[in-house]
Enzyme design. Structure first.
Site: not given
Ligand code: SAH
Length: 392
Positions: A218, A268, A316, A343
């Site tokens: 972030q 993830e 998230d 977000c």
């Molecule tokens: N919770 C973390 C990241 C949030 S951003 C933090 O706060 O740091 C959203 C995340 O979702 C990213 O890391 C992206 O790679 C992941 N993402 C996107 N599409 C996805 C999917 N279909 N399945 C799993 N993860 C996914």
């Protein structure tokens, strides 16, 4: 100072950059507008809590990028692309970027001349330095400088490192990244650490996280800490729960929750992020967490088919929000609580609509301002969604 409708602008290049659409709006007004917008969107679900703003809403970005090039007289310039073009607008300081990072970028630009290093020219392919990316650890003070080059060989590399460190001894690592492709991506695949460890660490809610040049992290650490703190408060874990941290990135939320959970399962899609998440678990001596690299929807479908027992789902997702495979499986698994961090309030309300139809209720919703001065829709939400006793 530029004048716009009689008001002094705190930024000379706001119009060309386009990053801060709200440069002229007093911060309290920005917060009120964001709160009103999200409040209306959330109206079918619940009344929102007051927006969590920043005390000092400037210089918050911990990730700062500058593109390098030449002006018409072949002077080296560094700055940003003019919105929607590849013209470089020179920038020395920005009111939402970490100030030390901006100062380091200016120093790099000044050193280039004495080292006879030319900036890369996108049209001809001549020259060397394309971009500089700086990432800082807000709570640790660590600083990473990434020099993005158009070709792998950097002349007098060691002396350049020495000269830069002399000007900025606070730099903890310097990485050369090679990007020789014609692309709008900043970073290429190849990396060489030329000083320090090649990564920095930062702290959030009492845990330490590794940040490599490409790691997702972030960009507003002060507000992230408040956002995650709120998410944990809403989850109200007691130490026994099985928790899913979906779309977990480098594992931040799940690791912060791990002290108060029985076990945590992180999922993830991005392989590099999962690698970082596993390193972060080791670094923090967390043993009750497992990370899986998979699409969150597919993973949850699998969990649902195995009749997995989950008490709390923390999620998230990216701006596009979640999908029915994921949400449908969550409903099937039937956790008591879902804490949804979003977000993008627009996709959030779409997903909440789905959960509402399946009997879940939104109990609390808290907006958190992550990107002061940028634009209306740059606001995060954290929501507590509960399964009423009547839902089977
Ligand atoms: N919770 C973390 C990241 C949030 S951003 C933090 O706060 O740091 C959203 C995340 O979702 C990213 O890391 C992206 O790679 C992941 N993402 C996107 N599409 C996805 C999917 N279909 N399945 C799993 N993860 C996914």
């Amino acid at each position: 100072m530029q004048k716009k409708s009689g008001v002094q602008s705190p930024c000379r290049v706001a119009a060309e950059c386009g990053g801060c659409k709200w440069i002229h709006k007093p911060y309290q007004e920005q917060l009120a507008l964001k709160e009103k917008w999200v409040g209306e969107l959330m109206q079918p679900f619940c009344k929102i809590e007051p927006i969590v703003g920043m005390e000092n809403p400037m210089y918050y970005r911990n990730k700062v990028h500058a593109v390098f090039g030449e002006d018409r007289r072949h002077n080296i310039i560094s700055g940003i692309y003019e919105e929607g073009t590849h013209n470089i607008v020179p920038v020395d300081s920005c009111m939402i970027e970490n100030q030390k990072s901006d100062a380091i970028i200016v120093s790099v630009r000044e050193l280039l001349k004495s080292f006879k290093i030319r900036p890369y020219n996108e049209d001809t392919g001549y020259g060397l330095l394309r971009h500089v990316l700086i990432r800082t650890g807000y709570f640790t003070g660590q600083i990473m400088v990434v020099l993005v080059l158009g070709s792998p060989v950097m002349p007098s590399k060691n002396n350049f490192v020495k000269a830069l460190l002399k000007l900025h001894p606070e730099i903890t690592t310097i990485v050369v990244n090679v990007n020789n492709r014609n692309t709008s991506m900043i970073l290429g695949d190849k990396e060489q650490v030329i000083y320090g460890k090649g990564y920095i660490e930062d702290e959030l809610c009492g845990k330490t996280f590794r940040i490599s040049p490409k790691s997702f992290y972030q960009v507003n650490p002060v507000q992230t800490q408040k956002l995650y703190g709120k998410a944990l408060e809403l989850a109200a874990l007691t130490g026994k729960e099985t928790v899913v941290d979906a779309y977990c990135g480098t594992g931040t939320i799940g690791l912060i929750a791990s002290d108060k959970a029985g076990k945590v399962i992180g999922v993830e899609l991005n392989q590099d992020a999962v690698k970082d998440a596993r390193i972060n678990a080791k670094r923090n001596n967390v043993n009750n967490i497992q990370f899986y690299q998979n699409d969150a929807g597919k993973f949850l479908v699998e969990m649902a088919s195995q009749e997995a027992k989950v008490d709390v789902v923390l999620m998230d997702p990216p701006r596009a929000g979640s999908d029915e495979a994921f949400l449908g499986s969550v409903v099937k698994i039937g956790p008591e609580k879902i804490v949804y961090i979003s977000c993008n309030p627009e996709t959030l309300v779409r997903d909440l609509g789905y959960l509402k139809k399946k009997g879940y209720q939104v109990k609390k919703a808290v907006p958190v301002d992550m990107f002061p001065y940028t634009d209306l829709k740059h606001v995060e939400m954290v929501c507590l969604i509960e399964k009423p006793c009547s839902v089977q």
